[in-house]
Write a protein that holds these residues in place. Structure first.
Motif, PDB file in Angstrom:
ATOM      1  N   PRO B 294      37.023  66.003  43.527  1.00 46.41           N
ATOM      2  CA  PRO B 294      37.208  64.636  43.722  1.00 46.41           C
ATOM      3  C   PRO B 294      37.924  63.890  42.745  1.00 46.41           C
ATOM      4  CG  PRO B 294      35.194  65.340  44.598  1.00 46.41           C
ATOM      5  CD  PRO B 294      35.468  66.240  43.654  1.00 46.41           C
ATOM      6  N   ARG B 295      38.610  62.800  43.197  1.00 46.10           N
ATOM      7  CA  ARG B 295      39.143  62.161  42.055  1.00 46.10           C
ATOM      8  C   ARG B 295      38.655  60.531  42.119  1.00 46.10           C
ATOM      9  NH1 ARG B 295      45.321  64.245  42.041  1.00 46.10           N
ATOM     10  NH2 ARG B 295      45.019  66.230  41.146  1.00 46.10           N
ATOM     11  N   THR B 296      38.496  60.083  43.381  1.00 47.04           N
ATOM     12  CA  THR B 296      38.140  58.914  43.478  1.00 47.04           C
ATOM     13  C   THR B 296      36.676  58.950  44.462  1.00 47.04           C
ATOM     14  OG1 THR B 296      40.514  58.471  43.534  1.00 47.04           O
ATOM     15  CG2 THR B 296      39.161  56.574  44.207  1.00 47.04           C
ATOM     16  N   VAL B 297      36.209  57.893  44.120  1.00 47.80           N
ATOM     17  CA  VAL B 297      34.946  57.561  45.313  1.00 47.80           C
ATOM     18  C   VAL B 297      35.302  56.252  45.970  1.00 47.80           C
ATOM     19  CG1 VAL B 297      32.578  57.157  45.457  1.00 47.80           C
ATOM     20  CG2 VAL B 297      33.284  58.914  44.037  1.00 47.80           C
ATOM     21  N   ARG B 298      35.476  56.173  46.881  1.00 46.50           N
ATOM     22  CA  ARG B 298      35.771  54.981  47.739  1.00 46.50           C
ATOM     23  C   ARG B 298      34.541  54.207  48.529  1.00 46.50           C
ATOM     24  NH1 ARG B 298      41.438  57.479  48.951  1.00 46.50           N
ATOM     25  NH2 ARG B 298      42.564  56.581  47.082  1.00 46.50           N
ATOM     26  N   GLU B 322      35.375  52.954  43.428  1.00 52.15           N
ATOM     27  CA  GLU B 322      35.911  51.545  43.663  1.00 52.15           C
ATOM     28  C   GLU B 322      35.712  51.128  45.025  1.00 52.15           C
ATOM     29  OE1 GLU B 322      40.050  52.701  43.377  1.00 52.15           O
ATOM     30  OE2 GLU B 322      40.368  53.279  45.073  1.00 52.15           O
ATOM     31  N   ILE B 323      35.753  50.016  45.437  1.00 56.45           N
ATOM     32  CA  ILE B 323      35.620  49.439  46.771  1.00 56.45           C
ATOM     33  C   ILE B 323      36.820  49.566  47.502  1.00 56.45           C
ATOM     34  CG2 ILE B 323      35.072  47.546  48.122  1.00 56.45           C
ATOM     35  CD1 ILE B 323      33.396  46.275  45.783  1.00 56.45           C
ATOM     36  N   ALA B 324      36.829  50.293  48.737  1.00 57.46           N
ATOM     37  CA  ALA B 324      38.151  50.569  49.411  1.00 57.46           C
ATOM     38  C   ALA B 324      38.787  49.399  49.701  1.00 57.46           C
ATOM     39  CB  ALA B 324      37.689  51.498  50.570  1.00 57.46           C
ATOM     40  N   ALA B 334      47.827  37.972  60.464  1.00 60.46           N
ATOM     41  CA  ALA B 334      47.212  37.761  61.794  1.00 60.46           C
ATOM     42  C   ALA B 334      45.594  37.544  61.650  1.00 60.46           C
ATOM     43  CB  ALA B 334      47.637  38.554  62.775  1.00 60.46           C
ATOM     44  N   LEU B 335      44.949  38.086  60.770  1.00 58.26           N
ATOM     45  CA  LEU B 335      43.622  38.103  60.698  1.00 58.26           C
ATOM     46  C   LEU B 335      43.176  36.402  60.229  1.00 58.26           C
ATOM     47  CD1 LEU B 335      42.563  40.919  58.485  1.00 58.26           C
ATOM     48  CD2 LEU B 335      41.665  40.751  60.952  1.00 58.26           C
ATOM     49  N   ARG B 336      41.898  36.329  60.856  1.00 57.41           N
ATOM     50  CA  ARG B 336      41.457  34.992  60.454  1.00 57.41           C
ATOM     51  C   ARG B 336      41.128  35.080  58.897  1.00 57.41           C
ATOM     52  NH1 ARG B 336      36.372  34.217  64.209  1.00 57.41           N
ATOM     53  NH2 ARG B 336      35.808  36.434  63.174  1.00 57.41           N
ATOM     54  N   PRO B 337      41.225  33.628  58.442  1.00 60.31           N
ATOM     55  CA  PRO B 337      40.870  33.452  56.908  1.00 60.31           C
ATOM     56  C   PRO B 337      39.503  33.946  56.375  1.00 60.31           C
ATOM     57  CG  PRO B 337      42.085  31.695  57.946  1.00 60.31           C
ATOM     58  CD  PRO B 337      41.480  32.336  59.054  1.00 60.31           C
ATOM     59  N   ALA B 338      38.552  33.969  57.576  1.00 58.74           N
ATOM     60  CA  ALA B 338      37.100  34.342  57.006  1.00 58.74           C
ATOM     61  C   ALA B 338      37.151  36.161  56.900  1.00 58.74           C
ATOM     62  CB  ALA B 338      36.390  33.839  58.250  1.00 58.74           C
ATOM     63  N   ASP B 339      37.876  36.377  57.687  1.00 59.51           N
ATOM     64  CA  ASP B 339      37.930  37.970  57.929  1.00 59.51           C
ATOM     65  C   ASP B 339      38.903  38.765  56.487  1.00 59.51           C
ATOM     66  OD1 ASP B 339      36.262  37.899  59.735  1.00 59.51           O
ATOM     67  OD2 ASP B 339      37.902  38.213  61.581  1.00 59.51           O
ATOM     68  N   ARG B 340      39.605  37.899  56.086  1.00 61.29           N
ATOM     69  CA  ARG B 340      40.705  38.280  55.356  1.00 61.29           C
ATOM     70  C   ARG B 340      40.011  38.162  53.771  1.00 61.29           C
ATOM     71  NH1 ARG B 340      45.742  35.015  55.522  1.00 61.29           N
ATOM     72  NH2 ARG B 340      45.039  34.452  57.731  1.00 61.29           N
ATOM     73  N   GLN B 341      38.717  37.777  53.549  1.00 61.95           N
ATOM     74  CA  GLN B 341      38.325  37.758  52.407  1.00 61.95           C
ATOM     75  C   GLN B 341      37.978  38.800  51.754  1.00 61.95           C
ATOM     76  OE1 GLN B 341      35.409  34.637  52.753  1.00 61.95           O
ATOM     77  NE2 GLN B 341      36.884  32.808  52.646  1.00 61.95           N
ATOM     78  N   GLY B 342      38.066  39.134  50.359  1.00 64.76           N
ATOM     79  CA  GLY B 342      37.192  40.314  49.690  1.00 64.76           C
ATOM     80  C   GLY B 342      38.093  41.468  50.061  1.00 64.76           C
ATOM     81  N   SER B 343      37.390  42.572  49.944  1.00 61.74           N
ATOM     82  CA  SER B 343      38.192  44.003  49.849  1.00 61.74           C
ATOM     83  C   SER B 343      38.650  44.363  51.570  1.00 61.74           C
ATOM     84  CB  SER B 343      37.129  45.117  49.298  1.00 61.74           C
ATOM     85  OG  SER B 343      36.063  45.175  49.968  1.00 61.74           O
ATOM     86  N   MET B 344      37.931  43.639  52.426  1.00 62.79           N
ATOM     87  CA  MET B 344      37.983  44.193  53.837  1.00 62.79           C
ATOM     88  C   MET B 344      37.483  45.479  54.066  1.00 62.79           C
ATOM     89  SD  MET B 344      41.317  42.159  55.209  1.00 62.79           S
ATOM     90  CE  MET B 344      42.451  42.227  53.890  1.00 62.79           C
ATOM     91  N   SER B 345      36.637  46.008  53.303  1.00 64.03           N
ATOM     92  CA  SER B 345      36.282  47.511  53.584  1.00 64.03           C
ATOM     93  C   SER B 345      35.693  47.666  54.780  1.00 64.03           C
ATOM     94  CB  SER B 345      35.406  47.852  52.387  1.00 64.03           C
ATOM     95  OG  SER B 345      34.286  47.130  52.196  1.00 64.03           O
TER      96      SER B 345
END
Lengths: 209, 425
Positions: B294-298, B322-324, B334-345
């Protein structure tokens, strides 16, 4: 990637059947609407055709009436044509009383007629015959018929004679009104003017029209 | 009304989690994906531990979101709840691909604790494993009882949606990245997805377009919240709110604040346990599937944004953690601004489910067309069948010696423990 699908087969079948039922229901509704629309259109066309038929019958009745009238007029025309042909052959029959009445109206009271001579003249119209010779080869030749009237009378003076001639000339039926002679004459010891007037009456005039 | 000239939207991805219901719908626009609509509604605290009430509330929430959010159509793709999917790893001899399905079905009759004839069963080919001198192929067998599946389908159907497909969470999470594989090199790239949810954590190891390993660990945000609650003497909702606030504001290295330090101390034991489980899983994978490092853990899921957990995983692993960001390559305007914050993982599962019905591969918004990939070659030969107890196997793998590096082209030192580099030296 190998996909896994846990959706039961019955769900897909139910979905498909439900879709089929929905489509059939909509198709039935569409068909019913189409039938209603078609029936409405057909009924409208029937009503329109019925109105047109009534109008047509009315027109046909009117046309039949006109045809009947035309037939009767055609019969009259044919009868008149036959009469015209007869008249063209034999000429117009002028009633003597009418002619005498016309002469009596045109004659002043101071004039006395002492003689009247009626002669029918028939002569072939050469010009008309040549024009129509080809078109009417089998028909009778055109004949110009005239009734020549010669009146003899006595008047106190020439003025009365002139007055009579003026009256005769003013009548549209009479033509070629002319003076034959005028001379003094002794009638029972009284000196009067004896005269002769001639005129003609066209016997073909009605048939020419 | 009619969308004949526009690209047709994909079905709605429905992720019914322990603490919230998330719905996401995307449509292909050219070579990339664009989010049409999304919705997320929390499940009340009082029904989270009652499975029946949880499903009823989730059904109502799905119905509400279908009515109030601008989704196109009502086609849904969702995944079975983890508790009704039974997973077994089976090692089979190398047999032709055409016979593999029948062999797995035959072997599955005895490995599940219920009658498989009354259940729906599928399998995923994990890959070839070397067992001594033999080469075998490991198959992940999945089964769910028909009664449970039917109940779940009927429950979801009552929400007014039409289920287009019923998937499992590991496949959905893997699909988030599998649909974006563009190069042939990426098909051999091994990465680990760690889905940290409220109740449990799933560890999924993916190799290119194939799913090689997944395991569920009963450690999740719920346990972290309970520890914080117990340590600080506050209620569970308060503990959750405190942790969420710390996730949004606090730095992972900032432990000067006493509250932060207390929270860190309270959750450290569980997080260390989680790190240890992850390390064991990766070690098992390395021992079993040799040559694929494995090279990455998401990190994905609702609890993936915890900076403390991220720092602990980074400290415990030599692999990049990393956070995916599953929606990074999609148009999320089209996503709501509240849902668009951060990594959206937390949208990873819903996003992967939304991509279930398409076979296309996509690129980033400004990307280039990708190449189509051929399928895996078939295997041959026959031998005995072995059922692998994954829990014991993972524990046993910890006692095995480290695996030597087989591919020189590996770019990163892809071993979990720090002892590998020491042993290599």
């Amino acid at each position: 990637m190998r996909e896994v699908e846990f959706l039961p087969a019955w769900y897909t079948v139910v979905r498909r059947r439900k879709l089929a039922v929905t489509i059939q229901a909509w198709a039935t509704v569409g068909l019913a609407i189409a039938l209603i629309v078609c029936t409405g259109i057909a009924r409208f066309r029937v009503l329109t055709a019925r109105n047109e038929l009534i109008s047509l019958r009315h027109d046909m009745a009117k046309t039949q009436e006109d045809l009947n009238r035309l037939d009767s007029m055609t019969q009259i025309k044919r009868r008149w044509s036959e009469q015209g042909q007869v008249l063209s052959k034999i000429g117009v029959s002028v009633e003597s009383t009418r002619l005498l009445g016309l002469i009596a109206q045109s004659t002043p009271e101071s004039i006395s007629l002492i003689g009247m001579n009626l002669t029918t003249e028939e002569k072939i119209d050469a010009a008309k015959t040549l024009v129509n010779v080809r078109a009417s080869r089998d028909k009778e030749p055109a004949i110009d018929r005239k009734l020549r009237v010669r009146l003899q009378g006595v008047a106190p003076s020439n003025a009365e004679v002139a007055d009579m001639m003026t009256r005769l000339a003013s009548n549209s039926f009479l033509e070629d009104v002319s003076m034959g002679y005028t001379k003094d004459s002794d009638q029972s010891g009284r000196l009067v003017r004896e005269f002769e007037v001639t005129f003609a009456l066209d016997l073909d005039a009605p048939t020419k029209e | 009304m009619f969308r004949l000239t526009r690209p047709q939207p994909l079905p709605i991805g429905l992720d019914i989690g322990a603490d919230s219901v998330k719905m996401l719908q995307v449509e292909p626009v050219g070579n990339h994906l664009s989010v049409i609509a999304s919705g997320r509604m929390p499940i009340p605290e009082e029904v989270r531990h009652d499975p029946v009430a949880h499903r009823n509330v989730a059904t109502d929430l799905v119905r509400q979101m279908l009515q109030t959010h601008p989704f196109v159509g009502n086609r849904l793709v969702t995944c079975l709840p983890r508790e009704i999917v039974h997973i077994k790893n089976v090692r089979l001899p190398l047999i032709p691909a055409a016979e593999l399905s029948a062999a797995v079905e035959f072997e599955s009759r005895n490995i599940f604790p219920f009658d498989v004839t009354d259940s729906r069963m599928h399998w995923v080919l994990a890959g070839e494993v070397r067992q001594g001198t033999e080469v075998r192929q490991e198959v992940i067998a999945l089964a769910a009882q028909n009664d449970h599946v039917n109940q779940f389908v009927e429950q979801i159907h009552r929400s007014g949606g039409v289920i287009e497909s019923l998937d499992i969470e590991p496949c959905a999470l893997h699909r988030c990245y599998e649909r974006y594989i563009r190069r042939r090199d990426d098909e051999q790239d091994v990465f680990v997805l760690v889905d940290i949810g409220l109740r449990r954590t799933q560890i999924i190891v993916c190799r290119g377009r194939d799913l090689s390993f997944f395991k569920s660990i009963d450690i999740g945000g719920e346990h972290f919240n309970a520890s914080v609650s117990k340590k600080l003497g506050i209620s569970i909702p308060e503990a959750r709110a405190l942790r969420r606030r710390m996730c949004e504001t606090a730095s992972p290295t900032d432990r000067r604040d006493s509250v932060t330090r207390s929270v860190f101390d309270a959750t450290r034991v569980q997080m260390e346990e989680l790190c240890r489980e992850l390390a064991l899983c990766l070690r098992y994978y390395l021992v079993t599937f040799r040559g694929h490092r494995p090279r990455t853990v998401r990190l994905v899921g609702g609890e993936a944004n915890d900076p403390q957990l991220l720092s602990m995983l980074k400290a415990a692993s030599s692999i990049a953690v990393e956070i995916a960001t599953p929606l990074l390559s999609a148009d999320t305007s089209a996503l709501r601004p509240a849902d668009r914050q951060g990594s959206m993982s937390e949208w990873a599962t819903a996003f992967g489910l939304a991509l279930r019905t398409t076979k296309r591969t996509f690129g980033p918004i400004d990307g280039k067309p990708r190449e189509m990939i051929a399928g895996k070659p078939a295997a041959g030969a026959q031998s005995m069948v072995e059922v692998v107890d994954l829990h014991n196997a993972v524990q046993a793998a910890a006692k095995l010696p480290d695996v030597p590096t087989r591919r020189l082209s590996d770019r990163a030192p892809a071993l979990v423990g720090r002892g590998e580099e020491a042993s290599r030296a």
